[in-house]
Design a protein around this motif. Structure first.
Motif, short mmCIF file in Angstrom:
data_model
loop_
_atom_site.label_atom_id
_atom_site.label_comp_id
_atom_site.label_asym_id
_atom_site.label_seq_id
_atom_site.Cartn_x
_atom_site.Cartn_y
_atom_site.Cartn_z
N PHE A 1 50.85 43.13 23.43
CA PHE A 1 50.21 42.40 22.34
C PHE A 1 49.78 41.00 22.78
O PHE A 1 48.75 40.48 22.35
N LYS A 2 50.59 40.38 23.64
CA LYS A 2 50.27 39.03 24.10
C LYS A 2 48.96 39.00 24.89
O LYS A 2 48.25 38.00 24.91
N LYS A 3 48.65 40.11 25.56
CA LYS A 3 47.45 40.16 26.39
C LYS A 3 46.18 40.39 25.57
O LYS A 3 45.08 40.16 26.06
N GLU A 4 46.30 40.84 24.32
CA GLU A 4 45.15 41.10 23.48
C GLU A 4 44.70 39.81 22.77
O GLU A 4 45.52 39.09 22.21
N LYS A 5 43.36 39.57 22.78
CA LYS A 5 42.81 38.36 22.17
C LYS A 5 42.99 38.34 20.66
O LYS A 5 43.08 37.27 20.05
N ALA A 6 43.05 39.55 20.06
CA ALA A 6 43.17 39.62 18.61
C ALA A 6 44.49 39.04 18.11
O ALA A 6 44.61 38.63 16.95
N PHE A 7 45.49 39.00 18.98
CA PHE A 7 46.80 38.48 18.60
C PHE A 7 47.07 37.10 19.18
O PHE A 7 48.20 36.62 19.15
N ASP A 8 46.01 36.47 19.74
CA ASP A 8 46.15 35.13 20.30
C ASP A 8 45.80 34.12 19.21
O ASP A 8 44.65 33.90 18.90
N TYR A 9 46.82 33.51 18.62
CA TYR A 9 46.62 32.56 17.51
C TYR A 9 46.73 31.11 17.97
O TYR A 9 46.77 30.21 17.15
N SER A 10 46.78 30.90 19.26
CA SER A 10 46.89 29.53 19.74
C SER A 10 45.55 28.82 19.59
O SER A 10 44.49 29.40 19.79
N GLU A 11 45.56 27.57 19.19
CA GLU A 11 44.35 26.78 19.00
C GLU A 11 44.00 26.03 20.27
O GLU A 11 44.83 25.31 20.82
N LYS A 12 42.77 26.25 20.71
CA LYS A 12 42.30 25.58 21.93
C LYS A 12 41.19 24.60 21.55
O LYS A 12 40.25 24.96 20.85
N LEU A 13 41.32 23.41 22.00
CA LEU A 13 40.31 22.39 21.74
C LEU A 13 39.14 22.59 22.69
O LEU A 13 39.30 22.61 23.90
N ALA A 14 37.95 22.80 22.11
CA ALA A 14 36.76 23.01 22.93
C ALA A 14 36.38 21.71 23.63
O ALA A 14 36.43 20.63 23.03
N GLU A 15 36.03 21.83 24.89
CA GLU A 15 35.62 20.66 25.64
C GLU A 15 34.23 20.22 25.18
O GLU A 15 33.32 21.03 25.05
N GLU A 16 34.06 18.95 24.90
CA GLU A 16 32.79 18.43 24.43
C GLU A 16 31.83 18.28 25.60
O GLU A 16 32.17 17.66 26.61
N ASN A 17 30.64 18.85 25.44
CA ASN A 17 29.60 18.64 26.44
C ASN A 17 28.79 17.40 26.07
O ASN A 17 29.05 16.74 25.07
N TRP A 18 27.76 17.12 26.86
CA TRP A 18 26.98 15.90 26.62
C TRP A 18 26.25 15.95 25.29
O TRP A 18 26.07 14.93 24.65
N TRP A 19 25.84 17.16 24.88
CA TRP A 19 25.11 17.29 23.62
C TRP A 19 26.02 17.00 22.43
O TRP A 19 25.63 16.31 21.48
N SER A 20 27.25 17.53 22.49
CA SER A 20 28.21 17.28 21.41
C SER A 20 28.56 15.80 21.34
O SER A 20 28.67 15.22 20.25
N GLN A 21 28.73 15.19 22.52
CA GLN A 21 29.04 13.77 22.55
C GLN A 21 27.89 12.95 21.97
O GLN A 21 28.11 11.98 21.23
N PHE A 22 26.64 13.35 22.29
CA PHE A 22 25.48 12.63 21.76
C PHE A 22 25.40 12.78 20.24
O PHE A 22 25.13 11.80 19.53
N LYS A 23 25.62 14.00 19.71
CA LYS A 23 25.56 14.21 18.27
C LYS A 23 26.63 13.39 17.55
O LYS A 23 26.36 12.80 16.50
N ASN A 24 27.83 13.38 18.12
CA ASN A 24 28.90 12.60 17.50
C ASN A 24 28.56 11.11 17.50
O ASN A 24 28.81 10.39 16.52
N TRP A 25 28.01 10.65 18.64
CA TRP A 25 27.63 9.24 18.72
C TRP A 25 26.54 8.90 17.70
O TRP A 25 26.62 7.88 17.01
#
Length: 237
Positions: free
Chosen positions: A37-61
């Motif tokens: 079960f641990k190997k299946e993505k459907a049961f992976d409930y851990s929250e991962k912070l997406a890395e911001e790219n330059w476009w996301s940084q520009f939009k936030n700015w």
């Protein structure tokens, strides 16, 4: 010497109750199944912070800058739902206007814009009169009208032939929306000018007159047309 008695009463101890149910079996977990079960993505409930790219940084700015502008403009005013909607919508409208302006400017100023145009020459739409003068065998049209005994139409074609000859001789600059008076002013030869005025009067009388045009009427007009036609210099190709 007397000591003050402790006024805080001791709390009674809670009674611990045990489950007396008989024949209880402990739950056994299948470790191998859990690992699957641990190997299946459907049961992976851990929250991962997406890395911001330059476009996301520009939009936030840009968004933070926009909010700071409104804060500077209205202070701590608490906007309602409609005002909040407008604040969120305006940046997209501004962006759309900028993109539209850039496209328009590129189309106007780009010397290679014609590359995107069709290589075929655009169709030129003439009025009926212009088409006859520019591209038809007018004498053939006159003969056809006479064969059908349509003398009014024959007079019209003869007048257009005169206009064509005057244009070819560069005595007038033919344009569909010009008046007869403008043509009279362009013809410098007095003799040709008088002849053209005469055939113009005949043409207006016959073509726009509400009466039957006989062969005799046509022959009178033809005489004036032929006399003027011989006076107009032939164009040199």
């Amino acid at each position: 010497m007397a000591f003050a008695q402790d006024t805080i009463a001791a709390k009674p101890e809670k009674e611990i109750k045990y489950d007396q149910t008989e024949n209880l079996n402990p739950t056994i977990f299948n470790k191998e199944k859990i690992e699957e079960f641990k190997k299946e993505k459907a049961f992976d409930y851990s929250e991962k912070l997406a890395e911001e790219n330059w476009w996301s940084q520009f939009k936030n700015w840009a968004w933070n800058l926009w909010l700071k502008f409104w804060h500077w403009l209205v202070g701590d005013y608490e906007a309602g739902d409609f005002i909040s909607f407008l604040i969120h919508l305006i940046p997209y409208l501004i962006l759309f206007a900028i993109i539209a302006f850039v496209i328009w400017l590129f189309y106007k100023l780009n010397p290679g814009a014609s590359f995107f145009k069709s290589k075929e020459k655009p169709s030129v739409f003439f009025s009926e009169e212009e088409e006859i003068i520019k591209s038809k065998n007018i004498k053939g049209l006159i003969e056809k009208a006479l064969a059908n005994k349509d003398y009014r139409l024959a007079v019209r074609y003869y007048y257009l032939l005169i206009l064509k000859n005057l244009t070819d001789a560069e005595l007038i600059n033919y344009e569909f929306d010009k008046t007869n008076s403008e043509y009279f002013a362009e013809i410098t030869s007095e003799k040709i000018n008088l002849g053209f005025q005469k055939v113009t009067t005949l043409y207006d009388y016959i073509w726009y007159g509400n009466f039957t045009v006989t062969e005799a009427d046509y022959l009178k007009a033809q005489h004036a047309f032929t006399a003027l036609e011989t006076q107009i210099p032939k164009s040199v190709d």
